[in-house]
Design an enzyme around this catalytic site. Sequence first.
Site, PDB file in Angstrom:
ATOM      1  N   GLN A  72     -38.575  -4.911 102.801  1.00 26.43           N
ATOM      2  CA  GLN A  72     -38.136  -4.161 101.622  1.00 26.43           C
ATOM      3  C   GLN A  72     -37.178  -3.024 101.978  1.00 26.43           C
ATOM      4  O   GLN A  72     -37.101  -2.017 101.281  1.00 26.43           O
ATOM      5  CB  GLN A  72     -39.355  -3.613 100.867  1.00 26.43           C
ATOM      6  CG  GLN A  72     -40.260  -4.699 100.331  1.00 26.43           C
ATOM      7  CD  GLN A  72     -41.487  -4.144  99.624  1.00 26.43           C
ATOM      8  OE1 GLN A  72     -41.612  -2.950  99.380  1.00 26.43           O
ATOM      9  NE2 GLN A  72     -42.412  -5.033  99.288  1.00 26.43           N
ATOM     10  N   UNK A  73     -36.425  -3.191 103.037  1.00 24.05           N
ATOM     11  CA  UNK A  73     -35.484  -2.177 103.512  1.00 24.05           C
ATOM     12  C   UNK A  73     -34.083  -2.522 103.001  1.00 24.05           C
ATOM     13  O   UNK A  73     -33.758  -3.695 102.807  1.00 24.05           O
ATOM     14  CB  UNK A  73     -35.504  -2.151 105.040  1.00 24.05           C
ATOM     15  N   GLY A  74     -33.259  -1.501 102.821  1.00 27.21           N
ATOM     16  CA  GLY A  74     -31.878  -1.745 102.425  1.00 27.21           C
ATOM     17  C   GLY A  74     -31.094  -2.530 103.466  1.00 27.21           C
ATOM     18  O   GLY A  74     -30.058  -3.125 103.153  1.00 27.21           O
TER      19      GLY A  74
END
Length: 197
Positions: A72-74
């Site tokens: 769920q990281u950019g």
Amino acid sequence: MSWGRLSRLLKPALLCGALAVPGLAGTMCASRDDWRCARSMHEFAAKDIDGHMVCLDKYRGCVCIVTNVASQUGKTDVNYTQLVDLHARYAECGLRILAFPCNQFGRQEPGSNQEIKEFAAGYNVRFDMYSKICVNGDDAHPLWKWMKVQPKGRGMLGNAIKWNFTKFLIDKNGCVVKRYGPMEEPQVIEKDLPCYL
């Protein structure tokens, strides 16, 4: 042959053999306190994404990229996409990628190992996924403690892992040869691969 040299040669085999004995794996490998004595990545073990203990000696003779990942990281999409691409193009040349999910940065890897495995399958991941770990602090996996203090594994402004997708390049002998920060995309590693493959 001296006893010291013999014990260093036998240690990986003994550690891997211990994995078959219930209860010994945790004390001899995964939660070892003697990580500072290790000379290579090959002296460690870790649980794969399915919970099976793996002796990292299996990577002897391979060049490895070891990275902490989060779903769920950019930076998730670019990192997974480029890691999959690097693996597809260089696996036959001996490149191996070890991905360690970690929830220490912004709680961006909250899922179970099964959920993480299913997420990675969406990227058609064929490289090795390991169980979720900590990479910083007292509970950090011994491999990660070791990599961070190696001469070529040290970070800027301290050795702690700063964010998701910090990457370590490991040579065929299991030694750290370079550390890449989380803002460096996997494709930048490609220029360094010919020196080690």
